[in-house]
Design a protein around this motif. Sequence first.
Motif, short mmCIF file in Angstrom:
data_model
loop_
_atom_site.label_atom_id
_atom_site.label_comp_id
_atom_site.label_asym_id
_atom_site.label_seq_id
_atom_site.Cartn_x
_atom_site.Cartn_y
_atom_site.Cartn_z
N GLY A 326 0.82 -1.21 0.00
CA GLY A 326 0.00 0.00 0.00
C GLY A 326 0.85 1.25 0.00
O GLY A 326 0.57 2.22 -0.73
N ASP A 327 1.91 1.24 0.81
CA ASP A 327 2.81 2.40 0.87
C ASP A 327 3.52 2.60 -0.47
O ASP A 327 3.70 3.73 -0.93
CB ASP A 327 3.86 2.21 1.97
N LEU A 328 3.95 1.51 -1.09
CA LEU A 328 4.63 1.60 -2.38
C LEU A 328 3.67 2.14 -3.45
O LEU A 328 4.03 3.01 -4.24
CB LEU A 328 5.17 0.23 -2.80
N LYS A 329 2.45 1.62 -3.46
CA LYS A 329 1.44 2.10 -4.40
C LYS A 329 1.20 3.59 -4.23
O LYS A 329 1.09 4.33 -5.21
CB LYS A 329 0.11 1.36 -4.18
N ALA A 330 1.11 3.99 -2.99
CA ALA A 330 0.87 5.42 -2.71
C ALA A 330 2.02 6.26 -3.23
O ALA A 330 1.85 7.43 -3.57
CB ALA A 330 0.69 5.63 -1.21
N ALA A 331 3.21 5.66 -3.34
CA ALA A 331 4.36 6.38 -3.88
C ALA A 331 4.41 6.25 -5.41
O ALA A 331 5.39 6.62 -6.04
CB ALA A 331 5.65 5.83 -3.26
N GLY A 332 3.34 5.70 -6.02
CA GLY A 332 3.26 5.63 -7.48
C GLY A 332 3.97 4.45 -8.10
O GLY A 332 4.25 4.44 -9.30
N ILE A 333 4.24 3.43 -7.32
CA ILE A 333 4.96 2.25 -7.81
C ILE A 333 3.97 1.12 -8.11
O ILE A 333 3.04 0.89 -7.34
CB ILE A 333 6.03 1.81 -6.78
N ARG A 334 4.18 0.44 -9.22
CA ARG A 334 3.29 -0.66 -9.62
C ARG A 334 3.72 -1.94 -8.88
O ARG A 334 4.84 -2.42 -9.10
CB ARG A 334 3.33 -0.87 -11.13
N VAL A 359 12.23 -5.72 -9.09
CA VAL A 359 12.56 -5.86 -7.66
C VAL A 359 11.62 -6.86 -7.01
O VAL A 359 10.41 -6.82 -7.22
CB VAL A 359 12.45 -4.50 -6.92
N ARG A 360 12.21 -7.77 -6.23
CA ARG A 360 11.40 -8.73 -5.48
C ARG A 360 11.64 -8.50 -4.00
O ARG A 360 12.79 -8.42 -3.55
CB ARG A 360 11.82 -10.15 -5.85
N LEU A 361 10.58 -8.35 -3.24
CA LEU A 361 10.69 -8.24 -1.79
C LEU A 361 10.16 -9.54 -1.18
O LEU A 361 9.09 -10.01 -1.55
CB LEU A 361 9.85 -7.07 -1.27
N ALA A 362 10.94 -10.12 -0.30
CA ALA A 362 10.48 -11.34 0.36
C ALA A 362 10.56 -11.15 1.87
O ALA A 362 11.51 -10.55 2.39
CB ALA A 362 11.34 -12.53 -0.07
N MET A 363 9.55 -11.65 2.57
CA MET A 363 9.55 -11.56 4.03
C MET A 363 9.24 -12.93 4.63
O MET A 363 8.22 -13.53 4.29
CB MET A 363 8.50 -10.54 4.50
N ILE A 391 11.64 0.99 3.68
CA ILE A 391 11.55 0.27 2.41
C ILE A 391 11.09 1.13 1.23
O ILE A 391 11.59 0.97 0.11
CB ILE A 391 10.65 -0.99 2.56
N VAL A 392 10.14 2.04 1.46
CA VAL A 392 9.60 2.80 0.32
C VAL A 392 10.70 3.65 -0.33
O VAL A 392 10.91 3.60 -1.55
CB VAL A 392 8.41 3.68 0.75
N GLN A 393 11.42 4.39 0.50
CA GLN A 393 12.48 5.23 -0.04
C GLN A 393 13.57 4.38 -0.71
O GLN A 393 14.05 4.70 -1.80
CB GLN A 393 13.08 6.09 1.10
N HIS A 394 13.88 3.26 -0.06
CA HIS A 394 14.90 2.37 -0.60
C HIS A 394 14.49 1.86 -1.98
O HIS A 394 15.28 1.87 -2.93
CB HIS A 394 15.11 1.18 0.36
N VAL A 395 13.25 1.41 -2.11
CA VAL A 395 12.77 0.85 -3.39
C VAL A 395 12.73 1.93 -4.46
O VAL A 395 13.12 1.70 -5.61
CB VAL A 395 11.39 0.17 -3.20
N LYS A 396 12.26 3.11 -4.10
CA LYS A 396 12.22 4.21 -5.08
C LYS A 396 13.60 4.45 -5.67
O LYS A 396 13.77 4.57 -6.88
CB LYS A 396 11.71 5.50 -4.42
N GLU A 397 14.57 4.55 -4.79
CA GLU A 397 15.94 4.82 -5.26
C GLU A 397 16.48 3.63 -6.04
O GLU A 397 17.15 3.80 -7.06
CB GLU A 397 16.85 5.13 -4.07
N LEU A 398 16.15 2.44 -5.57
CA LEU A 398 16.64 1.24 -6.25
C LEU A 398 16.09 1.14 -7.68
O LEU A 398 16.82 0.79 -8.61
CB LEU A 398 16.25 -0.01 -5.44
#
Lengths: 490, 490
Positions: A326-334, A359-363, A391-398
């Motif tokens: 949800g946070d990633l989506k809110a940052a405009g990421i698919r 990018v793959r996130l695993a938990m 994570i959101v900032q990290h993924v955006k930059e990544l």
Amino acid sequence: MASKLTSREADYSKWYNELVVQADLAQHSDVKGCMVIKPYGFAIWERMKDVLDQMFKDTGHVNAYFPLFIPKSYLSQEADHVEGFAKECAVVTHYRLKNAEDGSGVVVDPDAKLEEELIVRPTSETIIWKTYKNWIQSYRDLPLLVNQWANVVRWEMRTRLFLRTTEFLWQEGHTAHETSEEAVAEARKMLDVYADFAEGWMAMPVLKGIKTANERFAGALDTYCIEAMMQDGKALQAGTSHFLGQNFARAFDVKFATRDGGQELVWATSWGVSTRLMGALIMTHSDDAGLVLPPKLAPIEVVLVPIYKGEDQMAEIVTALNGIAGDLKAAGIRVKVDDDDTKRSGWKFAEYELKGVPVRLAMGPRDFAGGTIEVARRDTQTKEIIDAAGIVQHVKELLDTIQQSLFDRAAKRTKETTTRVDSWEEFLAALDAGGFVEAHWDGTPETEDLIKQETKATIRCIPLTENHESGVCIRTGAPSEQRVVFARAY
Amino acid sequence: MASKLTSREADYSKWYNELVVQADLAQHSDVKGCMVIKPYGFAIWERMKDVLDQMFKDTGHVNAYFPLFIPKSYLSQEADHVEGFAKECAVVTHYRLKNAEDGSGVVVDPDAKLEEELIVRPTSETIIWKTYKNWIQSYRDLPLLVNQWANVVRWEMRTRLFLRTTEFLWQEGHTAHETSEEAVAEARKMLDVYADFAEGWMAMPVLKGIKTANERFAGALDTYCIEAMMQDGKALQAGTSHFLGQNFARAFDVKFATRDGGQELVWATSWGVSTRLMGALIMTHSDDAGLVLPPKLAPIEVVLVPIYKGEDQMAEIVTALNGIAGDLKAAGIRVKVDDDDTKRSGWKFAEYELKGVPVRLAMGPRDFAGGTIEVARRDTQTKEIIDAAGIVQHVKELLDTIQQSLFDRAAKRTKETTTRVDSWEEFLAALDAGGFVEAHWDGTPETEDLIKQETKATIRCIPLTENHESGVCIRTGAPSEQRVVFARAY
């Protein structure tokens, strides 16, 4: 899931064919030469289309739609056009079927023969300029800046998914101008749009140039192109933009009242890119494990996969991942959370690797307890554990890093495989090594043909750089004013 | 600018044809029955397409692309389908042209005859179900929810722009399901999506219903439809959604492994709307002065026109209007400032009226000095002067008001022209007056045909309401369980 891909080194062509099918991008249909673009492949094409469409609109163009069918006689109106083009076409001769008398199915009704056959458009210059005759009376009607998204058909004997198919999807811009200068400027501007798209979105470096007379579009005075270098050392023409002069205006009698009260033929351009770009995208970045997509065009930029044992663990981890998604989506990421309980996480990892999700996130339970998350990059196949809070900032930059890194890697490869040669022996060796070959050529179509016959290499373009430099033709020794770029090509 | 339109009262059909051409929506091409969709018309279709596409995605569907051509034999595989459909089609018989020996142009190369003729798709059930055979093995592959945006061809003898053309643009959804119930629910869901789009975006009230067996799609078990009432009292079918049962799965042998380990044929739906919606949109709202567009689908919602004498006045007023336009854009409104100095403001007023721009803002020197602006509504052709400071909020509310008001006006008209009749005489009178006619029918195809022959009226649908009511057929006097809706139709 699919079986293991053939490696690029073992058989590049086989690797490509397997990858397109196994990554669910496209498949052959039962109709010879026509492909089915599958949902995942189509989602990538839709992204490309949306971005290009906005770029066209931002440069003042509007969309319209012209008929699928072209009367046969139109093709004959522009002499060069019909000579270079019109032969391998689907021809509609009848407009009705009827029940077979023996009850075996349907047959073509011989009474429903068309007076004039219709051609399924291989490109639309003729029907569009026939229409423009009614749209253009005065300089006030110019420039006319129209684009069309459409399917076109060119009958091909040897086809490959995306790269060469009988039916393909494309856009074709058709513009009309008052002056030659304006039309040339438009053709150049659209070439720049294509190059910006290729480099900025596809992460695919391109060489901008102009085609030789031999390779020019049928009916054009000049054909501008962008050329890209694939991983196997073969070039791929990724887009063309044509300065058509007054050829089509003359053929269809399209004149305008000039500012000083005269009458003049209209100046034209046309430009297009097609689903072939999908082939270019695939071959530029992908590897033996599957597709690699630049984040800006990936239908899914980030996939989130839970790792768990039992329902309780699953519930808490999926809930955590849904929060992050949800946070990633809110940052405009698919994003996509894959919480399908019928598939193992290992299966999912392989599947998203094959499909090129950047990018793959695993938990897992330990991540969940410790507030961490595993971040895997598709392009480098590297992993790291980071604090889930950032994570959101990290993924955006990544994602930005990956986009840039894919471009840099392809640019480095293109540069490293580009060779400057001054002798025939060097030329042959460079061609066999693969990549672009910069060489002198005497400027004649005859020498160009000879080189093509002897080596299967073509002049990809005369680069749009001002680096004029005298030399002698590698094949004939005759004088040359500028190096041109050769390669074997798709 | 165009000449004055024929009035609707004088000749509704002529009014429509003139309006489509003069408002720059579409025109006939030289290819019989095929239209050119002009940029302004295409911009409206693009809005429709974008909105519908998002609605499809929000309901879980993905896009794909299937071949333009269908092998002739595919059409024979589903018996009802070929019977009801396949006859009036464009048939491709050859794949090459060659130069005529007498130099007169190009001719079809007789050596390039296809072994099996290809049909230009009139709809894609056959080729898609042929493909689905490879996509569906197990219940895990279901549901399959795919949509395609495409051009299709149905050879038509009598054509009208948007309403009936040989080539048209459309979307076709093709879904596959585990159970009959699920497929029926999907068909109903997409009917609701179409109705929501028609009412919420096109401001066009629709009747939801089910077709009689006579009017059903070829190969369907049930065809659901939305029907709209045009200003001339004729109905227009605006969208259909079909429950196809297992017919296409049977024809193309598409089975799946069920949850309990068996094998079953897959259940199917298909659903589509086309550029015909453009005709419906035009005929629902437009008037004798030209097009009237609902704001939500208007390419330009607000046009700003400066009124001035001399360059100084022009500069200051255009600057003021550009400022307002910027504020409107920032509020998400599609605007255009027409500062073309070569055209008079009166000409512009008439032009944007013809093109149906919902709101026109005009500012003259007196407005500029006094801080006011003139606001004109296209739908009511009313004007008011308001304080320029509050313009953004005013316009936002006004656009909503117009959207609702167009719907209300059309709903009122539809309701007022709907008649409930119980005798043959009343029925004939109601048909002549125009509008929907609710009447009892004995449920037989024979009576339906008879009524159609005698009156040119068809059963538009059996409404999806639970208002069962006994009565007797208006034509035969036989018993009837429910009223159905008749009308003359496009």
